[in-house]
Every structure is written in C-alpha cells, then in structure tokens.
Design a protein around this motif. Structure first.
Motif, PDB file in Angstrom:
ATOM      1  N   LYS A 278       0.816  -1.256   0.256  1.00 49.03           N
ATOM      2  CA  LYS A 278      -0.119   0.006   0.198  1.00 49.03           C
ATOM      3  C   LYS A 278       0.961   1.699   0.049  1.00 49.03           C
ATOM      4  O   LYS A 278       0.822   2.319   0.670  1.00 49.03           O
ATOM      5  CB  LYS A 278      -1.215  -0.112   0.702  1.00 49.03           C
ATOM      6  CG  LYS A 278      -2.405  -0.782   1.197  1.00 49.03           C
ATOM      7  CD  LYS A 278      -3.322  -1.274   2.193  1.00 49.03           C
ATOM      8  CE  LYS A 278      -4.116  -2.172   2.174  1.00 49.03           C
ATOM      9  NZ  LYS A 278      -4.687  -2.250   3.348  1.00 49.03           N
ATOM     10  N   GLY A 279       1.665   1.762  -1.043  1.00 49.18           N
ATOM     11  CA  GLY A 279       2.731   2.732  -0.998  1.00 49.18           C
ATOM     12  C   GLY A 279       3.855   2.478  -0.284  1.00 49.18           C
ATOM     13  O   GLY A 279       5.051   3.783  -0.178  1.00 49.18           O
ATOM     14  N   GLY A 280       3.680   2.467   1.037  1.00 44.02           N
ATOM     15  CA  GLY A 280       4.993   1.683   2.425  1.00 44.02           C
ATOM     16  C   GLY A 280       6.263   0.767   1.427  1.00 44.02           C
ATOM     17  O   GLY A 280       6.357   0.028   0.364  1.00 44.02           O
ATOM     18  N   PRO A 281       7.370   0.869   2.134  1.00 41.08           N
ATOM     19  CA  PRO A 281       8.456   0.219   1.381  1.00 41.08           C
ATOM     20  C   PRO A 281       8.428  -0.917   1.364  1.00 41.08           C
ATOM     21  O   PRO A 281       7.853  -2.019   2.673  1.00 41.08           O
ATOM     22  CB  PRO A 281       9.519   1.096   2.158  1.00 41.08           C
ATOM     23  CG  PRO A 281       9.573   1.779   3.750  1.00 41.08           C
ATOM     24  CD  PRO A 281       7.924   1.515   2.690  1.00 41.08           C
ATOM     25  N   LEU A 282       9.140  -2.211   0.388  1.00 40.61           N
ATOM     26  CA  LEU A 282       9.006  -3.407   0.471  1.00 40.61           C
ATOM     27  C   LEU A 282      10.145  -4.123   1.955  1.00 40.61           C
ATOM     28  O   LEU A 282      11.208  -3.117   1.628  1.00 40.61           O
ATOM     29  CB  LEU A 282       9.110  -4.085  -0.719  1.00 40.61           C
ATOM     30  CG  LEU A 282       8.458  -3.842  -1.852  1.00 40.61           C
ATOM     31  CD1 LEU A 282       8.743  -4.606  -3.166  1.00 40.61           C
ATOM     32  CD2 LEU A 282       6.911  -4.275  -0.911  1.00 40.61           C
ATOM     33  N   SER A 283       9.656  -5.014   2.562  1.00 41.59           N
ATOM     34  CA  SER A 283      10.423  -5.714   3.134  1.00 41.59           C
ATOM     35  C   SER A 283      11.397  -6.774   2.611  1.00 41.59           C
ATOM     36  O   SER A 283      10.748  -6.830   1.035  1.00 41.59           O
ATOM     37  CB  SER A 283       9.696  -6.550   4.656  1.00 41.59           C
ATOM     38  OG  SER A 283       9.664  -7.380   3.395  1.00 41.59           O
TER      39      SER A 283
END
Length: 443
Positions: A278-283
C-alpha cells in the motif's frame, strides 16, 4: 604382317582352346560357324568380365543395404533414447512446477501467519505501553496520596498539640479527633487498594513481556522456515529457467525481445503477480518474494514461447539424414547448389508433424518442392515441409505443435522418398539442426 601375327596367336591359343565348329542344319542345307581360338578367348574374357561386374555390383548393393540397416537401427535407438529423455525432462519439469506451486501456497500461508503475529505483537506492545503508563500514573497517585496522608497526620498532630496546650487535654474536641481517625482509616484503605492495583498491573506487565518474547521467538522460527522455502523456490526457478534460456540462445533468438513479444501477445488485464504494501517500502521478504514471482512469470513466458518456435522434430518414426544444410552436389548432376534445409529419408507415408504452433499459409503443389506445406509461426519464423505424398491440412488452418500435417513422399524434384524440412527466420533460411540440437537437453 598382321595375318602372320593373327596366325601365330591362333596357333598359340589352339593348344588351350582348339578350334570348334557350330553346325546349323535346316531343311534344305547345313551350315557351320567356325569358332577360332581368338574368338573363343574374346567370348571367355567378356563372360569373365560380366560375371566379375555382377559379383561386385551385388557386393556393393549388399554392403549399402547392411549399412542402411545399421544406420536405421542406430537412429531408432537414438530416437528411443531421445523420447525417454524427453519424457523424463517433461516429468521433472512438471514436478518442479507442482513443487513451485505448493511452495507458493505455503509461502502465502506463512505470510498470513506472519501478518497475524505482527498484528498480535503490535497489540501486545501497545498494551504493554498502556500498562506502563498506567503504572506510572498509579505510582504518581500513590506518592501524592502518601504525601497527603503524611501532611494530614502532621496537621492532626499539630492540632492535637495545640488543643493540649490550650485546654490541657488532647481529647477536648472529640468530634475532630474522630474525623481525623476516620480520614486516616479511609486513606489507609485507599492506599492498600492502590498498592494491590499496582501489584496487579506489575504482574500484567510481566505477563505481557513473556507473551511478547514468545511471539518474537515464533516470528524468528517462521522467518527461518520462510527463508528455507524462499531458497527452495529460488533454486527451482533457477534450475528450470537455465536450460530454457540456453535453448533459445543456442537457437540464435534474443530472449529479451522474445519474452517481450510473448507478453504483448498475452496483453490482458493484470501482469506479473507482485506483493504490495500500500505504497510503503517493501520488506526484504516481500522483495525476495517478488523476485521469485517474477521468475515464475518469466518461466511461464518461456513455456509459451517454446510452443511457438520450431523446437520439435517433424519426423518421429525411424529415418536417416541424407542431406544437410548448406552447399552440396546437385543430385541431378548440375554442379554445386545451396541446400536451404535438411533431408530426412524414411518409408513412404511416414507421418509428418508440425514443429510449432502456427498458421498454414500454403498447402499445395510448388515447383521443385512437389506437394509442400508452409507454416507461419511467431517471432518471424516459418517452416517448410516438401516432397510430401499427402497433405492433411488446408491453407489458413491453425495447427499446434505435434499435429499431423502430411505424409512423407517423393513428389517434385526428388530422387527418393524423404522429407525436405526448412526453417526461415525473417525470410532467411537457417539451419534447422540449430533448433533441433538446442532443444535436445530440454524436451
């Protein structure tokens, strides 16, 4: 001089081949033919040469027949080995694909469990912070209450001393003393309840810490399992992709442009499956999962491309190669000519199969080719099947790899029953063995 030489030769040969006479009798007359020694010697030499030639020709025919039988047996053994290897590789590919699907399902379940544990961990952390904040508030309240109690006790002692000094007795005003005692008892009860509440909250904080440690340990174990699953998936994708990539490169096809054209041909809604935050950085786990999903998508595109390029064999029955690609002597004795395909000789009526998915653009008679079929495939590739005895498809018909399209024959400019097979890329002929050998270790 010649007559004397002739006489001497006849005299020498007469010792071995004496003169003979062949009598021819009719109703009215009797005649004879004289067979001189030289005539007998010439006839004997001619007969000997004829017998010798017959023996040599028979030996050559027998040797050719034996060599042809040996080559046919060898071809059959190679064909059987090729088919068994093809079946084994297909089964291994299907097994790895099933394993990748199951691993992806396990990975999705693991991601769901991680999400649940992360949610529980965050909730526990919030609860712990609230408990710590509540304990701080209770401790502040307890300290304030203790200070107020000490202040009340000091005030009570001061008032008692003041009364004692004025009246000579500390029990002059009984109601005030009773109120002070009651106040002290209420403060003691309140302090005891506050202490119990503080102890309960401290126990709750300890339980929350233990639960947090348990969740963290489970999360670490789950991450280790996920790492093992990721490693197996990455290995499966690499093992499955390497031979396919090598096959296309060996055939001289650009893999990047090839996959781009396949993807454009399947341009429906969607695309490669990826994980979103949802737009956040990928782990790191999500980025790793996306790499695996992209690899699976690339492998699926390779699988689609393999069915659209001529990597299959047009003849599956016993045959032998009689002419290769490139320059060769014309079979009709007209010098050297360029041979733009390969020739596979077999029995008349041997089934001929399409080597890739495509559309029939020509099915009929052509000069030189005899009965011929031309199929247009993807990526600018075209295949040609010549000298057929029978055509089993129509112009404009869609065919799939492995469909029977005709029978081997001896039509057109041909010296024997065989299949003339060509592969053209962007209109230029290429060696069909390039595609056949490229697919040898894959299919």
């Amino acid at each position: 001089m010649l007559t004397r030489l002739h006489y001497r030769i006849n005299a020498s040969l007469e010792r071995i081949l004496p003169e003979r006479r062949l009598f021819l009798k009719s109703d009215n007359d009797t005649r004879f033919i004289r067979l001189r020694p030289m005539t007998q010697a010439a006839a004997l030499a001619g007969g000997t040469l004829l017998v010798s030639w017959t023996i040599m020709a028979t030996s050559i025919v027998l040797m050719d027949s034996i060599s042809a039988g040996t080559a046919r047996d060898q071809t059959q053994r190679q064909q059987a080995l090729y088919e068994s290897r093809l079946n084994a590789l297909s089964a291994d590919r299907d097994r790895r694909a099933d394993e990748a699907v199951r691993a992806q399902e396990r990975f999705n379940l693991a991601l769901a469990e991680v999400s649940k544990m992360q949610t529980a961990l965050l909730a526990t952390e919030d609860r712990r912070k609230e408990l710590e904040k509540g304990i701080d508030v209770i401790q502040d309240t307890l300290l304030r209450t203790i200070r107020e109690r000490d202040t009340a006790r000091a005030e009570a002692e001061r008032v008692t001393l003041a009364l004692a000094e004025q009246t000579g007795s500390a029990r002059t005003d009984g109601s005030r003393t009773a109120d002070a005692v009651t106040t002290l008892e209420e403060l003691s009860v309140t302090l005891a309840a506050t202490a119990r509440q503080r102890d309960d909250m401290a126990l709750a904080v300890l339980a929350a810490k233990e639960e947090t440690e348990t969740v963290l340990q489970e999360k670490a174990e789950l991450e280790a399992r996920n790492d093992a699953i990721f490693a197996r998936l990455e290995e499966a994708v690499t093992v499955s992709m390497e031979p396919l990539d090598k096959m296309f490169r060996a055939a001289g096809l650009s893999t990047d442009s090839l996959l781009k054209r396949v993807r454009s041909g399947y341009s429906g809604q969607g695309g490669p499956l990826t994980l979103s935050t949802k737009g956040g950085p990928l782990s790191p786990e999500e980025a790793r999962a996306n790499e695996i999903l992209n690899g699976l998508d690339r492998m699926n595109l390779y699988r689609l491309a393999a069915t659209k390029a001529p990597f299959a064999m047009p003849v599956k029955s016993a045959f032998r190669y009689t002419s290769g690609f490139g320059g060769r002597s014309d079979p009709y004795g007209r010098g050297n000519r360029r041979h733009e395909g390969i020739d596979m000789a077999g029995a008349s009526g041997t089934p001929i199969y399409a080597t890739a998915d495509g559309t029939v653009i020509e099915a009929g008679w052509a000069n030189g080719y005899g009965r011929v079929i031309k199929i247009r495939h993807e990526f600018g590739i075209q295949t040609v099947y010549g000298h057929l005895s029978r055509i089993r498809v129509d112009e404009g018909q869609r065919v799939s790899r492995g469909d029977r399209i005709g029978d081997m024959g001896n039509t057109g400019r041909s010296t024997g029953t065989h299949l003339h097979y060509e592969v053209r890329v962007d209109g230029s002929p290429v060696n069909p063995m390039t595609f056949i050998k490229a697919a040898k270790d894959v299919f």
